[in-house]
Design an enzyme around this catalytic site. Structure first.
Site, PDB file in Angstrom:
ATOM      1  N   ILE A 164       4.783   4.074   4.662  1.00  0.00           N
ATOM      2  CA  ILE A 164       4.072   3.080   3.514  1.00  0.00           C
ATOM      3  C   ILE A 164       2.906   1.877   4.448  1.00  0.00           C
ATOM      4  O   ILE A 164       2.732   1.539   4.944  1.00  0.00           O
ATOM      5  CB  ILE A 164       4.348   3.167   2.258  1.00  0.00           C
ATOM      6  N   ASP A 183      11.567  -4.966  10.750  1.00  0.00           N
ATOM      7  CA  ASP A 183      11.654  -3.239  10.212  1.00  0.00           C
ATOM      8  C   ASP A 183      12.887  -2.910  11.733  1.00  0.00           C
ATOM      9  O   ASP A 183      12.739  -3.728  13.363  1.00  0.00           O
ATOM     10  CB  ASP A 183      10.733  -2.645  10.569  1.00  0.00           C
ATOM     11  N   CYS A 214      10.257  -1.890   2.127  1.00  0.00           N
ATOM     12  CA  CYS A 214      11.214  -0.941   2.434  1.00  0.00           C
ATOM     13  C   CYS A 214      11.883  -0.189   1.009  1.00  0.00           C
ATOM     14  O   CYS A 214      11.938  -0.389   0.516  1.00  0.00           O
ATOM     15  CB  CYS A 214      12.738  -2.730   3.477  1.00  0.00           C
ATOM     16  N   PRO A 215      12.709   0.718   1.523  1.00  0.00           N
ATOM     17  CA  PRO A 215      13.623   0.754   0.692  1.00  0.00           C
ATOM     18  C   PRO A 215      14.915   0.466   0.041  1.00  0.00           C
ATOM     19  O   PRO A 215      15.066  -1.015   0.787  1.00  0.00           O
ATOM     20  CB  PRO A 215      14.433   2.349   1.433  1.00  0.00           C
ATOM     21  N   THR A 241       6.300  -3.562  -3.388  1.00  0.00           N
ATOM     22  CA  THR A 241       5.515  -2.039  -4.378  1.00  0.00           C
ATOM     23  C   THR A 241       6.654  -1.307  -3.552  1.00  0.00           C
ATOM     24  O   THR A 241       6.772   0.328  -3.961  1.00  0.00           O
ATOM     25  CB  THR A 241       4.418  -1.355  -3.993  1.00  0.00           C
ATOM     26  N   SER A 242       7.946  -0.783  -3.905  1.00  0.00           N
ATOM     27  CA  SER A 242       8.957  -0.533  -2.740  1.00  0.00           C
ATOM     28  C   SER A 242      10.029  -0.633  -4.074  1.00  0.00           C
ATOM     29  O   SER A 242       9.730   0.847  -4.845  1.00  0.00           O
ATOM     30  CB  SER A 242       9.512  -1.359  -1.998  1.00  0.00           C
ATOM     31  N   ARG A 243      10.747  -0.908  -3.959  1.00  0.00           N
ATOM     32  CA  ARG A 243      12.358  -0.730  -5.423  1.00  0.00           C
ATOM     33  C   ARG A 243      12.134  -1.925  -6.381  1.00  0.00           C
ATOM     34  O   ARG A 243      12.579  -3.229  -5.339  1.00  0.00           O
ATOM     35  CB  ARG A 243      13.225  -0.557  -4.790  1.00  0.00           C
ATOM     36  N   ASP A 267       4.761  -3.971  -8.551  1.00  0.00           N
ATOM     37  CA  ASP A 267       4.654  -3.010  -9.026  1.00  0.00           C
ATOM     38  C   ASP A 267       5.799  -1.808  -9.281  1.00  0.00           C
ATOM     39  O   ASP A 267       5.909  -1.099  -9.750  1.00  0.00           O
ATOM     40  CB  ASP A 267       4.097  -1.661  -8.638  1.00  0.00           C
ATOM     41  N   GLU A 272      13.443  -2.452 -14.703  1.00  0.00           N
ATOM     42  CA  GLU A 272      11.950  -0.738 -15.338  1.00  0.00           C
ATOM     43  C   GLU A 272      12.980   0.438 -15.339  1.00  0.00           C
ATOM     44  O   GLU A 272      11.432   0.537 -16.616  1.00  0.00           O
ATOM     45  CB  GLU A 272      11.156  -0.626 -13.786  1.00  0.00           C
ATOM     46  N   HIS A 304       4.852   1.393 -11.862  1.00  0.00           N
ATOM     47  CA  HIS A 304       4.880   1.567 -11.138  1.00  0.00           C
ATOM     48  C   HIS A 304       3.731   2.903 -10.977  1.00  0.00           C
ATOM     49  O   HIS A 304       4.331   4.086 -11.135  1.00  0.00           O
ATOM     50  CB  HIS A 304       6.329   2.544 -11.008  1.00  0.00           C
TER      51      HIS A 304
END
Ligand code: NAI
Length: 342
Positions: A164, A183, A214-215, A241-243, A267, A272, A304
């Site tokens: 992404i 990264d 990133c995760p 928009t990751s977690r 997001d 959530e 999400h």
């Protein structure tokens, strides 16, 4: 379970929404012919009995896949957890291994979907189209309060340039932004396009916009905390928009109140699981942190939906069914989750 050659599987599908039913049914008819059992309920200890009689279950991002649920699923005869998501931080992988359940996921469905949604948040927050839309409908054509800035020439820090993040970097380069990234595994394509890789601290202090791709891992949990916010430029735009838990939401609220963070686009949200994907419009939101976020005029939250495009849902459904079929035919899913995240 059927014999070799037929490989029909009973699959219990949790958190099933109308769009899941539609896309998974279509893909199943075209490519698999498994028995799909759709359940609106989220997977949790109280609902895991719905998996009785299924060899595989299919779960989404807010289903609970901790040890108690995985032990319950194994006792019910489940041997495969097929995640219809790219993230797998919500699964206790060690517990799955110990009860003999394989876990597979959809590593890539449409990185463009999430990258483009990230851009939608950036553009909306910047040019305030959501506020302009409401104003114009009310007959208010005043421009005060709607001023944005040119994206052209701005420095955007992308944290995580995997599938992404690298697509997003490419889009931003097209806008004429200077893209910097952090990264542990720089992407060769990004490097070739002129993306500069920096340590996290200089990235935070050099960026006009910071976006998280990133995760969620032990290392990225609360990566954006008070210290990180203090390093950012005053007025920075922050996007996640990751977690949700990559951000310490309380620290970010402090950053918004002090003005250090000029705008925030989310997001995803740490808690959530209690909110997203459900219509709670006639209820009181008990989460005071989330409720506080909603009071800021410079915060934009979507529930999400980064993944939510026709192309992505088609690819998710096809890959999920291919994972299940491969597991039954060959004894291994096409896309098992990697042993551990970084
Ligand atoms: P990916 O695995 O292709 O890329 C992740 C990148 O992050 C990798 O290059 C990895 O080296 C990097 N990374 C790992 N630890 C890092 C750290 N400490 N600092 C900076 N970078 C780090 O994953 P992909 O497909 O790009 O997805 C990224 C995340 O986006 C997923 O893990 C998921 O949580 C989230 N996601 C959100 C969706 C949504 O609807 N909002 C939909 C799909 C994914």
């Amino acid at each position: 379970m059927s014999g070799q050659g037929e490989q029909i599987v009973h699959v219990a599908i949790f958190s099933a929404k109308p769009y899941d039913i539609s896309f998974l049914t279509r893909a199943n008819t075209a490519q698999a012919g498994h028995h799909l059992h759709f359940h609106a309920a989220r997977l949790a200890t109280g609902t895991m009995a719905l998996a009785q009689g299924a060899e595989a279950i299919c779960a989404f991002v807010n289903d609970r896949l901790g040890r108690p649920v995985l032990e319950g699923l194994a006792a019910a005869g489940v041997r495969l957890v097929a995640l219809r998501s790219a993230g797998y931080n919500h699964v206790d992988l060690a517990a799955a291994r110990s009860v003999g359940i394989e876990v597979c996921f959809v590593p890539s469905y449409s990185p463009h979907a999430v990258a483009e949604h990230t851009l939608a948040l950036i553009l909306t927050l910047n040019r305030k189209t959501h506020r302009a839309w409401a104003r114009v409908r009310e007959g208010n054509f005043e421009l005060d309060g709607l001023m944005g800035f040119d994206l052209y020439g701005k420095t955007v820090g992308v944290i995580g340039t995997g599938r992404i993040g690298s697509v997003l970097a490419q889009i931003l380069l097209g806008f004429g932004c200077r893209v910097i990234a952090h990264d542990p595994k720089p992407d060769p394509d990004c490097l070739a396009r002129g993306v500069a890789y920096l340590d996290i601290a200089p990235l935070l202090s050099a960026s006009d916009i910071i976006t998280l791709q990133c995760p969620l891992t032990e290392r990225t949990h609360h990566l954006v905390d008070d210290r990180a916010v203090a390093r950012m430029k005053t007025g920075v735009m922050l996007i996640n928009t990751s977690r949700g838990a990559v951000i310490d939401t309380s620290a970010v609220i402090r950053g918004l109140k002090s003005g250090r963070i000029g705008s925030l686009g989310l997001d995803v949200y740490e808690e959530e699981g209690e909110l997203f994907f459900e219509d709670l419009s006639d209820r009181i939101i008990p989460d005071d942190v989330f409720a506080r976020l909603l009071t800021f005029p410079n915060v934009l939250i979507t529930g999400h939906q980064g993944f939510f495009t026709t192309e992505a849902l088609t690819a998710i459904a096809e890959t999920t069914l291919a994972n299940i079929t491969a597991f039954e035919c060959d004894g291994a899913a096409l896309h098992p989750v990697p042993d551990r995240q970084m």
